[in-house]
Design an enzyme around this catalytic site. Sequence first.
Site, PDB file in Angstrom:
ATOM      1  N   ARG A 136      -4.628   3.191 -15.885  1.00 61.94           N
ATOM      2  CA  ARG A 136      -4.574   4.431 -14.528  1.00 61.94           C
ATOM      3  C   ARG A 136      -5.177   5.809 -15.096  1.00 61.94           C
ATOM      4  O   ARG A 136      -6.257   6.053 -14.320  1.00 61.94           O
ATOM      5  CB  ARG A 136      -2.746   4.169 -13.703  1.00 61.94           C
ATOM      6  CG  ARG A 136      -2.467   3.311 -14.356  1.00 61.94           C
ATOM      7  CD  ARG A 136      -1.298   2.887 -12.801  1.00 61.94           C
ATOM      8  NE  ARG A 136      -1.497   3.653 -11.495  1.00 61.94           N
ATOM      9  CZ  ARG A 136      -1.452   4.537 -11.038  1.00 61.94           C
ATOM     10  NH1 ARG A 136      -1.398   5.672 -11.753  1.00 61.94           N
ATOM     11  NH2 ARG A 136      -2.572   4.866 -10.133  1.00 61.94           N
ATOM     12  N   GLU A 147       3.926  -6.317   1.885  1.00 63.81           N
ATOM     13  CA  GLU A 147       2.493  -7.476   0.782  1.00 63.81           C
ATOM     14  C   GLU A 147       3.712  -5.891   0.048  1.00 63.81           C
ATOM     15  O   GLU A 147       2.607  -5.316  -1.026  1.00 63.81           O
ATOM     16  CB  GLU A 147       1.578  -7.869   0.225  1.00 63.81           C
ATOM     17  CG  GLU A 147       1.964  -8.701   0.825  1.00 63.81           C
ATOM     18  CD  GLU A 147      -0.187  -9.237   1.312  1.00 63.81           C
ATOM     19  OE1 GLU A 147      -0.427  -8.705   0.153  1.00 63.81           O
ATOM     20  OE2 GLU A 147       0.188 -10.832   1.768  1.00 63.81           O
ATOM     21  N   PRO A 148       4.675  -5.090  -0.664  1.00 60.69           N
ATOM     22  CA  PRO A 148       4.373  -4.144  -1.441  1.00 60.69           C
ATOM     23  C   PRO A 148       4.351  -4.895  -2.720  1.00 60.69           C
ATOM     24  O   PRO A 148       5.550  -5.467  -3.288  1.00 60.69           O
ATOM     25  CB  PRO A 148       5.693  -3.423  -0.658  1.00 60.69           C
ATOM     26  CG  PRO A 148       6.850  -4.778  -0.755  1.00 60.69           C
ATOM     27  CD  PRO A 148       5.661  -5.219   0.036  1.00 60.69           C
ATOM     28  N   GLY A 149       3.484  -3.912  -3.922  1.00 61.79           N
ATOM     29  CA  GLY A 149       4.152  -3.505  -5.160  1.00 61.79           C
ATOM     30  C   GLY A 149       4.488  -2.299  -5.782  1.00 61.79           C
ATOM     31  O   GLY A 149       5.830  -2.390  -6.535  1.00 61.79           O
ATOM     32  N   ARG A 150       3.565  -1.605  -6.137  1.00 60.61           N
ATOM     33  CA  ARG A 150       4.205  -0.170  -6.653  1.00 60.61           C
ATOM     34  C   ARG A 150       4.823   0.677  -5.621  1.00 60.61           C
ATOM     35  O   ARG A 150       6.496   0.853  -6.576  1.00 60.61           O
ATOM     36  CB  ARG A 150       2.723   0.937  -5.986  1.00 60.61           C
ATOM     37  CG  ARG A 150       2.756   2.464  -6.861  1.00 60.61           C
ATOM     38  CD  ARG A 150       1.759   2.932  -6.237  1.00 60.61           C
ATOM     39  NE  ARG A 150       0.972   2.270  -5.843  1.00 60.61           N
ATOM     40  CZ  ARG A 150       0.232   2.575  -6.819  1.00 60.61           C
ATOM     41  NH1 ARG A 150      -0.408   3.244  -8.600  1.00 60.61           N
ATOM     42  NH2 ARG A 150      -1.319   2.192  -6.740  1.00 60.61           N
ATOM     43  N   TYR A 209      -7.867   5.737 -12.265  1.00 56.69           N
ATOM     44  CA  TYR A 209      -8.259   6.716 -11.011  1.00 56.69           C
ATOM     45  C   TYR A 209      -7.590   8.196 -11.244  1.00 56.69           C
ATOM     46  O   TYR A 209      -7.879   8.943 -10.397  1.00 56.69           O
ATOM     47  CB  TYR A 209      -7.122   5.929 -10.278  1.00 56.69           C
ATOM     48  CG  TYR A 209      -7.264   4.795 -10.547  1.00 56.69           C
ATOM     49  CD1 TYR A 209      -8.370   3.578  -9.829  1.00 56.69           C
ATOM     50  CD2 TYR A 209      -6.303   4.078 -11.183  1.00 56.69           C
ATOM     51  CE1 TYR A 209      -7.828   2.608  -9.634  1.00 56.69           C
ATOM     52  CE2 TYR A 209      -5.919   2.958 -11.132  1.00 56.69           C
ATOM     53  CZ  TYR A 209      -7.259   1.921 -10.612  1.00 56.69           C
ATOM     54  OH  TYR A 209      -6.940   0.021 -10.528  1.00 56.69           O
ATOM     55  N   GLY A 261       0.582  -1.086   0.067  1.00 57.39           N
ATOM     56  CA  GLY A 261       0.066  -0.023  -0.043  1.00 57.39           C
ATOM     57  C   GLY A 261       0.635   1.360   0.281  1.00 57.39           C
ATOM     58  O   GLY A 261       0.635   2.308  -0.097  1.00 57.39           O
ATOM     59  N   CYS A 315     -10.819   4.176 -29.298  1.00 58.60           N
ATOM     60  CA  CYS A 315     -11.985   4.491 -29.949  1.00 58.60           C
ATOM     61  C   CYS A 315     -12.553   5.446 -28.707  1.00 58.60           C
ATOM     62  O   CYS A 315     -14.192   4.447 -28.659  1.00 58.60           O
ATOM     63  CB  CYS A 315     -12.539   3.951 -31.227  1.00 58.60           C
ATOM     64  SG  CYS A 315     -14.170   4.060 -30.995  1.00 58.60           S
TER      65      CYS A 315
HETATM   66  N1  LLP Z   1      -1.714  -6.655  -1.753  1.00 63.63           N
HETATM   67  C1  LLP Z   1      -3.313  -7.182  -0.921  1.00 63.63           C
HETATM   68  C2  LLP Z   1      -3.875  -8.140  -0.699  1.00 63.63           C
HETATM   69  C3  LLP Z   1      -3.153  -6.168  -2.443  1.00 63.63           C
HETATM   70  O1  LLP Z   1      -4.325  -6.322  -3.136  1.00 63.63           O
HETATM   71  C4  LLP Z   1      -2.787  -5.379  -3.335  1.00 63.63           C
HETATM   72  C5  LLP Z   1      -2.620  -4.731  -4.358  1.00 63.63           C
HETATM   73  C6  LLP Z   1      -1.083  -5.051  -3.089  1.00 63.63           C
HETATM   74  C7  LLP Z   1      -0.815  -5.980  -1.431  1.00 63.63           C
HETATM   75  C8  LLP Z   1      -0.285  -4.349  -2.938  1.00 63.63           C
HETATM   76  O2  LLP Z   1      -0.139  -2.837  -2.834  1.00 63.63           O
HETATM   77  P1  LLP Z   1       0.905  -1.769  -3.586  1.00 63.63           P
HETATM   78  O3  LLP Z   1       2.205  -1.804  -2.083  1.00 63.63           O
HETATM   79  O4  LLP Z   1       0.839  -2.196  -4.647  1.00 63.63           O
HETATM   80  O5  LLP Z   1       0.145  -0.498  -3.229  1.00 63.63           O
HETATM   81  N2  LLP Z   1      -4.371  -0.976  -9.709  1.00 63.63           N
HETATM   82  C9  LLP Z   1      -4.440   0.166  -8.677  1.00 63.63           C
HETATM   83  C10 LLP Z   1      -3.996  -0.361  -7.173  1.00 63.63           C
HETATM   84  C11 LLP Z   1      -4.702  -1.076  -6.412  1.00 63.63           C
HETATM   85  C12 LLP Z   1      -3.704  -2.625  -5.495  1.00 63.63           C
HETATM   86  C13 LLP Z   1      -4.634  -4.162  -5.504  1.00 63.63           C
HETATM   87  N3  LLP Z   1      -4.229  -4.157  -4.515  1.00 63.63           N
HETATM   88  C14 LLP Z   1      -3.587   1.322  -9.646  1.00 63.63           C
HETATM   89  O6  LLP Z   1      -3.501   0.999 -10.834  1.00 63.63           O
HETATM   90  O7  LLP Z   1      -3.339   2.188  -8.346  1.00 63.63           O
END
Ligand code: LLP
Length: 430
Positions: free
Chosen positions: A323, A285-288, A327, A243, A354
């Site tokens: 995105r 659990e970092p993604g972004r 958003y 997050g 389109c």
């Molecule tokens: N863990 C769980 C259970 C999640 O659902 C998510 C993201 C993460 C970890 C990773 O979150 P992060 O660190 O990336 O914030 N498509 C949207 C973001 C959707 C996030 C969904 N869940 C965007 O482009 O902003």
Amino acid sequence: MTLPPHLGIRESHLTIGGIECSSLADRFGTPLYVTDQDRIIAKYRDYHTALGSLYPKVQVLYAAKANGNLAIIKALAREGAGADVFSSGELQLALAAGIPCEKLLFNGSSKSQRDLRLAVEHDIAVSVDSLDELFQLEQVAGSMGRTARIAFRVNPALDVPTHPKIATGLATSKFGIAHNLIPSAYREALGCTHIRPAGIHCHIGSQILDLEPFRKAADVMMRIVADLAGMGIELDFIDLGGGLGIPYRHGTETAPGPAEYAAAVAPIIKKGTESLGIDPELWVEPGRSLVADSTVLLCRVNSVKKAHKNFVNVDAGFNLLVRPVMYNSYHEIVLAHGVNHIPEETYTITGPICETGDILASDRHLPRIKAGDLVAILDTGAYGFSMSSQYNSRPRCAEVLIHDGTPALMRRAETVDDLTATMRTPPWLS
Ligand code: LLP
């Protein structure tokens, strides 16, 4: 505009990983996603070091949904990363990348029986989102003669300052079980024969730039962990989810990094677990925040049109980067071969799709742009390619990975043959 260290400017030309974007576009074609692997690894190490200096046992699980390219998951796997997987597909990619099963968490609010079987087969911990899912998992594990390791997904009912579509821990959101009902959910789990409570999980949302909600979530989690300890349940892991946001607006926005994040949450978990005399692993659990700023999306300008606005029509639209449309999100745009040139015009950057809404950026003050120019959209490594589509029958573009100054394809561009490969002609049309 401030640039992260893997991006540079050489005689006005934008570079990534030391290579000029225009030469990458010439060599690999456009549109093109280009990712700096070393940037991702540096971010991963930041997380691991920061958390590890404040808590004895730490596991960083990469949220594979952010960018599901196997090469990226492999690079992180080699560093020791685990993965948060949200589908059987992500699970299989994580295994193919070499992530050991014990470093995976199978998340999701709507898992199929097939998903549950796959998790049990590989002994992968499942984040259970409802009691219905718990009882289905009990049955699946029983039918396979196995025990399923689970964590309940806690809904902490926290309002977080982010786009409403990506706040996941609101009392009203679809995810998890209300925090006050979690102890009774574990009691149900204890009553099962083929379930072992192994952890606890939450995830409060995405692109969060304020640390306070993370502290609050950690507090909620520790209160529940204390209740569970009172019930004799000792957990192997406490997973705080992902997050953490990134500063998409360069120069004006700031974001806490992994060190600040770790300093906000790890002491809460450390103090709580020490006072209970337990020593679970701390999972995040970092993604972004691992992958977003590693990547640029390079687009070629097809045409420029002076109309109601100054439109710059590029070859990537919401088919490749949804995105901004989904958003209303902001991504910096630069003229790749004129980063330092003086802004002279206000442009709206539009894609080839389109739909009127196919706008990547509105009213940006940029140097003069003409057909054939190359623009780079920054910070597109998270939820960029992974949310792409083939809308308008546009084959998806290639992805290039750079490591140590060497670029290589990590995904070839699709062709129209790829689009038709899965199509079948019903007998009455052949
Ligand atoms: N863990 C769980 C259970 C999640 O659902 C998510 C993201 C993460 C970890 C990773 O979150 P992060 O660190 O990336 O914030 N498509 C949207 C973001 C959707 C996030 C969904 N869940 C965007 O482009 O902003």
